[in-house]
Scaffold this motif. Structure first.
Motif, mmCIF file in Angstrom:
data_model
loop_
_atom_site.group_PDB
_atom_site.id
_atom_site.type_symbol
_atom_site.label_atom_id
_atom_site.label_comp_id
_atom_site.label_asym_id
_atom_site.label_seq_id
_atom_site.Cartn_x
_atom_site.Cartn_y
_atom_site.Cartn_z
ATOM 1 N N ALA A 54 9.739 -9.505 12.746
ATOM 2 C CA ALA A 54 9.808 -8.235 13.079
ATOM 3 C C ALA A 54 10.149 -7.311 12.155
ATOM 4 O O ALA A 54 9.782 -6.238 12.091
ATOM 5 N N ILE A 55 11.312 -7.493 11.139
ATOM 6 C CA ILE A 55 11.474 -6.808 10.065
ATOM 7 C C ILE A 55 10.411 -6.737 9.250
ATOM 8 O O ILE A 55 9.997 -5.287 8.865
ATOM 9 N N PHE A 56 9.509 -7.475 8.989
ATOM 10 C CA PHE A 56 8.484 -7.453 8.116
ATOM 11 C C PHE A 56 7.375 -6.445 8.831
ATOM 12 O O PHE A 56 6.711 -5.629 8.268
ATOM 13 N N SER A 57 7.197 -6.581 10.169
ATOM 14 C CA SER A 57 6.135 -5.977 10.593
ATOM 15 C C SER A 57 6.483 -4.428 10.901
ATOM 16 O O SER A 57 5.598 -3.480 10.888
ATOM 17 N N MET A 58 7.715 -4.225 10.848
ATOM 18 C CA MET A 58 8.174 -2.696 10.706
ATOM 19 C C MET A 58 7.874 -1.924 9.577
ATOM 20 O O MET A 58 7.898 -0.589 9.715
ATOM 21 N N THR A 59 7.724 -2.588 8.592
ATOM 22 C CA THR A 59 7.215 -1.968 7.190
ATOM 23 C C THR A 59 5.713 -2.037 6.909
ATOM 24 O O THR A 59 5.473 -1.447 6.257
ATOM 25 N N ASP A 60 5.014 -2.934 7.654
ATOM 26 C CA ASP A 60 3.634 -3.249 7.154
ATOM 27 C C ASP A 60 2.734 -2.166 6.853
ATOM 28 O O ASP A 60 2.211 -1.949 5.904
ATOM 29 N N PRO A 61 2.286 -1.476 7.781
ATOM 30 C CA PRO A 61 1.410 -0.461 7.437
ATOM 31 C C PRO A 61 1.534 0.912 6.895
ATOM 32 O O PRO A 61 0.664 1.702 6.498
ATOM 33 N N PHE A 62 2.922 1.344 6.403
ATOM 34 C CA PHE A 62 3.314 2.694 6.205
ATOM 35 C C PHE A 62 2.896 3.103 4.815
ATOM 36 O O PHE A 62 2.486 4.265 4.792
ATOM 37 N N HIS A 63 3.159 2.410 3.923
ATOM 38 C CA HIS A 63 2.660 2.903 2.603
ATOM 39 C C HIS A 63 1.255 3.074 2.549
ATOM 40 O O HIS A 63 0.743 4.044 1.996
ATOM 41 N N MET A 64 0.438 2.178 3.278
ATOM 42 C CA MET A 64 -1.034 2.162 3.441
ATOM 43 C C MET A 64 -1.541 3.636 4.050
ATOM 44 O O MET A 64 -2.143 4.468 3.664
ATOM 45 N N LEU A 65 -0.707 3.794 5.357
ATOM 46 C CA LEU A 65 -1.248 5.039 6.243
ATOM 47 C C LEU A 65 -0.898 6.274 5.534
ATOM 48 O O LEU A 65 -1.604 7.289 5.652
ATOM 49 N N LEU A 66 0.278 6.332 4.930
ATOM 50 C CA LEU A 66 0.674 7.807 4.299
ATOM 51 C C LEU A 66 -0.204 8.100 3.089
ATOM 52 O O LEU A 66 -0.669 9.261 3.020
ATOM 53 N N THR A 67 -0.400 7.061 2.082
ATOM 54 C CA THR A 67 -1.214 7.176 1.003
ATOM 55 C C THR A 67 -2.736 7.454 1.418
ATOM 56 O O THR A 67 -3.296 8.343 0.875
ATOM 57 N N MET A 68 -3.290 6.817 2.211
ATOM 58 C CA MET A 68 -4.654 7.114 2.728
ATOM 59 C C MET A 68 -4.701 8.676 3.196
ATOM 60 O O MET A 68 -5.717 9.094 2.904
ATOM 61 N N ASN A 69 -3.907 9.153 3.774
ATOM 62 C CA ASN A 69 -3.906 10.546 4.362
ATOM 63 C C ASN A 69 -3.611 11.440 3.146
ATOM 64 O O ASN A 69 -4.141 12.558 3.279
ATOM 65 N N LEU A 70 -2.778 11.079 2.141
ATOM 66 C CA LEU A 70 -2.546 11.887 1.242
ATOM 67 C C LEU A 70 -3.881 12.005 0.022
ATOM 68 O O LEU A 70 -4.033 12.881 -0.457
ATOM 69 N N LEU A 71 -4.194 10.892 -0.260
ATOM 70 C CA LEU A 71 -5.124 10.773 -1.088
ATOM 71 C C LEU A 71 -6.995 11.246 -0.353
ATOM 72 O O LEU A 71 -7.788 11.928 -1.285
ATOM 73 N N GLY A 72 -6.933 11.120 0.718
ATOM 74 C CA GLY A 72 -8.117 11.448 1.302
ATOM 75 C C GLY A 72 -9.611 10.568 1.300
ATOM 76 O O GLY A 72 -9.298 9.493 0.934
ATOM 77 N N ARG A 73 -10.600 11.181 1.848
ATOM 78 C CA ARG A 73 -11.565 10.239 2.100
ATOM 79 C C ARG A 73 -12.322 9.712 0.688
ATOM 80 O O ARG A 73 -13.179 8.889 0.798
ATOM 81 N N GLY A 74 -12.225 10.330 -0.397
ATOM 82 C CA GLY A 74 -12.392 9.627 -1.809
ATOM 83 C C GLY A 74 -12.193 8.241 -1.984
ATOM 84 O O GLY A 74 -12.385 7.879 -3.027
ATOM 85 N N TYR A 75 -11.166 7.989 -1.264
ATOM 86 C CA TYR A 75 -10.177 6.780 -1.634
ATOM 87 C C TYR A 75 -10.341 5.714 -0.598
ATOM 88 O O TYR A 75 -10.193 6.269 0.620
#
Length: 139
Positions: A54-75
């Motif tokens: 559960a601890i691991f799950s709470m952290t899993d997608p967030f670096h990816m979700l934030l970064t993909m929204n910041l970098l945009g469709r070219g990445y």
């Protein structure tokens, strides 16, 4: 998708909803997110502390979700691997604060100068208990 729509959707997403994971905030600019894990019978282990998954799950997608929204469709942004160091028992409410800095984005851009270049940064986030003590570090 707007940050607040993503937050609302993820808060009713069954894997988070039933695990006691709640997204408290995602900044409108996708630079920061605060995630909370509350103690529930379904996310406690045999000795009464948070189940490590559960601890691991709470952290899993967030670096990816934030970064993909910041970098945009070219990445193309994807999680390739992760690891967690459990530092002390996770009791009570736990929180993780994700923050994507200009330096982190510049690092990705500098290491992906050509179309299709792959780069695997290693970022971490600490999971803290209510007293502010680090109970886990996720890489």
């Amino acid at each position: 998708m707007k940050a607040q729509s993503l937050r609302r959707w993820m808060n009713i997403w069954p894997p988070f909803l039933f695990s006691g994971i709640r997204i408290l905030s995602i900044s409108d600019d996708f630079r920061e997110a605060v995630i909370e894990l509350r103690n529930r019978r379904l996310n406690m282990n045999y000795v009464g502390v948070h189940f490590g998954g559960a601890i691991f799950s709470m952290t899993d997608p967030f670096h990816m979700l934030l970064t993909m929204n910041l970098l945009g469709r070219g990445y193309v942004v994807w999680d390739k691997a992760a690891r967690i160091d459990y530092l002390k028992p996770g009791k009570g409410t736990l929180r993780a604060h994700f923050k994507i800095t200009d330096e982190m984005l510049a690092e990705v851009r500098a290491n992906t100068p050509n179309d299709g270049d792959k780069y695997f940064p290693e970022w971490s986030v600490d999971v803290l208990n209510i007293e502010g003590e680090t109970v886990a570090r996720v890489f």
